[in-house]
Design a protein around this motif. Structure first.
Motif, PDB file in Angstrom:
ATOM      1  N   ASP A  84       0.622  -0.949  -0.087  1.00 39.70           N
ATOM      2  CA  ASP A  84      -0.169  -0.252  -0.142  1.00 39.70           C
ATOM      3  C   ASP A  84       0.830   1.194   0.019  1.00 39.70           C
ATOM      4  O   ASP A  84       1.152   1.550   0.657  1.00 39.70           O
ATOM      5  N   LEU A  85       1.220   1.679  -0.863  1.00 46.47           N
ATOM      6  CA  LEU A  85       2.168   3.036  -1.581  1.00 46.47           C
ATOM      7  C   LEU A  85       1.196   4.722  -0.676  1.00 46.47           C
ATOM      8  O   LEU A  85       1.935   5.147  -1.372  1.00 46.47           O
ATOM      9  N   GLN A  86      -0.207   4.308  -1.137  1.00 41.62           N
ATOM     10  CA  GLN A  86      -0.782   5.728  -0.570  1.00 41.62           C
ATOM     11  C   GLN A  86      -0.240   6.577   0.486  1.00 41.62           C
ATOM     12  O   GLN A  86      -0.488   7.354   0.181  1.00 41.62           O
ATOM     13  N   PRO A  87      -0.494   6.087   1.609  1.00 42.22           N
ATOM     14  CA  PRO A  87       0.338   6.780   2.805  1.00 42.22           C
ATOM     15  C   PRO A  87       1.301   7.143   2.405  1.00 42.22           C
ATOM     16  O   PRO A  87       1.389   8.662   2.814  1.00 42.22           O
ATOM     17  N   LYS A  88       2.107   6.735   1.804  1.00 41.49           N
ATOM     18  CA  LYS A  88       3.627   7.928   1.327  1.00 41.49           C
ATOM     19  C   LYS A  88       3.209   8.925  -0.040  1.00 41.49           C
ATOM     20  O   LYS A  88       3.915   9.230  -0.023  1.00 41.49           O
ATOM     21  N   ALA A  93       2.702  13.887  -1.281  1.00 37.29           N
ATOM     22  CA  ALA A  93       1.662  14.935  -2.477  1.00 37.29           C
ATOM     23  C   ALA A  93       1.604  16.120  -2.115  1.00 37.29           C
ATOM     24  O   ALA A  93       1.164  17.485  -2.242  1.00 37.29           O
ATOM     25  N   ALA A  94       1.380  15.628  -0.444  1.00 36.55           N
ATOM     26  CA  ALA A  94       1.134  16.736   0.803  1.00 36.55           C
ATOM     27  C   ALA A  94       1.878  17.561   1.230  1.00 36.55           C
ATOM     28  O   ALA A  94       2.592  19.311   0.763  1.00 36.55           O
ATOM     29  N   GLY A 104       5.949  16.669 -10.016  1.00 29.95           N
ATOM     30  CA  GLY A 104       5.326  15.754 -10.447  1.00 29.95           C
ATOM     31  C   GLY A 104       4.446  14.185  -9.989  1.00 29.95           C
ATOM     32  O   GLY A 104       4.395  14.428  -9.119  1.00 29.95           O
ATOM     33  N   ASP A 105       4.325  13.409 -10.685  1.00 24.68           N
ATOM     34  CA  ASP A 105       4.059  12.098 -10.088  1.00 24.68           C
ATOM     35  C   ASP A 105       4.264  11.338  -8.651  1.00 24.68           C
ATOM     36  O   ASP A 105       5.451  11.599  -8.726  1.00 24.68           O
ATOM     37  N   PRO A 106       3.527  11.705  -7.603  1.00 24.90           N
ATOM     38  CA  PRO A 106       4.367  11.020  -6.281  1.00 24.90           C
ATOM     39  C   PRO A 106       4.346   9.932  -6.597  1.00 24.90           C
ATOM     40  O   PRO A 106       6.094   9.348  -6.600  1.00 24.90           O
ATOM     41  N   ASP A 108       6.518   8.543  -9.383  1.00 25.65           N
ATOM     42  CA  ASP A 108       7.498   8.156 -10.449  1.00 25.65           C
ATOM     43  C   ASP A 108       8.708   8.473  -9.189  1.00 25.65           C
ATOM     44  O   ASP A 108       9.551   8.480  -9.565  1.00 25.65           O
ATOM     45  N   LEU A 109       7.870  10.375  -8.205  1.00 24.57           N
ATOM     46  CA  LEU A 109       9.488  10.382  -8.163  1.00 24.57           C
ATOM     47  C   LEU A 109       9.873   9.251  -6.661  1.00 24.57           C
ATOM     48  O   LEU A 109      10.864   9.469  -7.073  1.00 24.57           O
ATOM     49  N   LEU A 110       9.294   8.506  -6.107  1.00 25.71           N
ATOM     50  CA  LEU A 110       9.740   7.131  -5.151  1.00 25.71           C
ATOM     51  C   LEU A 110      10.385   6.560  -5.893  1.00 25.71           C
ATOM     52  O   LEU A 110      11.358   5.910  -5.247  1.00 25.71           O
ATOM     53  N   ALA A 111       9.584   6.606  -7.230  1.00 26.28           N
ATOM     54  CA  ALA A 111      10.406   5.399  -8.330  1.00 26.28           C
ATOM     55  C   ALA A 111      11.913   5.543  -8.415  1.00 26.28           C
ATOM     56  O   ALA A 111      12.636   5.027  -8.316  1.00 26.28           O
ATOM     57  N   LEU A 112      11.920   6.615  -8.902  1.00 27.90           N
ATOM     58  CA  LEU A 112      13.109   7.160  -9.262  1.00 27.90           C
ATOM     59  C   LEU A 112      14.167   7.585  -7.404  1.00 27.90           C
ATOM     60  O   LEU A 112      15.448   6.897  -7.812  1.00 27.90           O
ATOM     61  N   VAL A 113      13.189   7.500  -6.591  1.00 27.71           N
ATOM     62  CA  VAL A 113      14.583   7.967  -5.022  1.00 27.71           C
ATOM     63  C   VAL A 113      14.725   6.377  -4.952  1.00 27.71           C
ATOM     64  O   VAL A 113      16.051   6.082  -4.777  1.00 27.71           O
ATOM     65  N   VAL A 114      13.911   5.692  -4.786  1.00 29.38           N
ATOM     66  CA  VAL A 114      14.385   4.401  -4.548  1.00 29.38           C
ATOM     67  C   VAL A 114      15.208   3.389  -5.819  1.00 29.38           C
ATOM     68  O   VAL A 114      15.862   3.145  -5.574  1.00 29.38           O
ATOM     69  N   ALA A 115      15.546   3.837  -7.025  1.00 21.41           N
ATOM     70  CA  ALA A 115      16.549   3.408  -8.141  1.00 21.41           C
ATOM     71  C   ALA A 115      17.816   3.694  -7.695  1.00 21.41           C
ATOM     72  O   ALA A 115      19.174   3.776  -7.555  1.00 21.41           O
ATOM     73  N   MET A 116      17.292   5.614  -7.242  1.00 24.64           N
ATOM     74  CA  MET A 116      19.073   5.868  -6.730  1.00 24.64           C
ATOM     75  C   MET A 116      19.318   5.331  -5.497  1.00 24.64           C
ATOM     76  O   MET A 116      20.751   5.142  -5.523  1.00 24.64           O
TER      77      MET A 116
END
Length: 175
Positions: A84-88, A93-94, A104-106, A108-116
């Protein structure tokens, strides 16, 4: 993470020993141990990335197992059905609405940070770091990761454009 597999029929059913190990594990426990090990902070995604880097050093077995699940079990979509990614996503978004994280799409930002954060993990396509390496190497990587994530997620006053570098057949030996 070792799971004993006593029955060859179990291995045959899953195609290999790792598949049998995953089947023997409680996927919710695996998800909780990987996603829950690092507290999420949308206000400081750079620190979150560094904490994930450290978790990958501490638990390379989880990173390898999740990489295997991605390659062999869940090639697309979420790694776990119960994830459940909704809380993140709501927290990102907040932070965006407050002007602390770039637009940007939240997801996509999470995916980018995880990849980094996974750049030096056991599933890295470039270099897999280990906890046995010198502390100075890890400190250098943490600094680079923190600065890079911070730059990637910080809102920009003005839109920026980038010009791609010329193509190089071997980027590791670029002039």
């Amino acid at each position: 993470m070792q799971v004993a597999v006593a029955d060859a029929a179990v291995v045959d059913a899953y195609g290999d020993v790792v598949g049998a190990q995953v089947a023997a594990l409680d996927r919710d426990s695996l998800q909780a141990s990987s996603a829950g090990a690092v507290p999420f902070d949308a206000e400081d995604l750079a620190a979150w990335a560094v904490a994930m880097f450290d978790e990958n050093l501490r638990r390379p077995d989880l990173a390898r197992l999740m990489g295997w699940i991605r390659l062999e079990q869940r090639r697309t979509g979420l790694l776990f059905d119960s994830l459940d990614l909704q809380p993140k996503l709501a927290a990102v978004a907040a932070a965006q609405a407050a002007g602390r994280v770039r637009a940007g799409d939240p997801a996509d930002l999470l995916a980018l940070v995880v990849a980094m954060a996974s750049a030096w993990s056991p599933t890295s396509g470039a270099y897999a770091a280990t906890a046995d390496e010198p502390a100075a190497d890890h400190d250098r990587r943490r600094t680079m990761l923190r600065e890079s994530v911070q730059r990637a997620v910080t809102p920009q006053d003005e839109p920026t454009t980038t010009t791609a570098a010329p193509y190089c057949a071997n980027p590791y030996n670029a002039p």
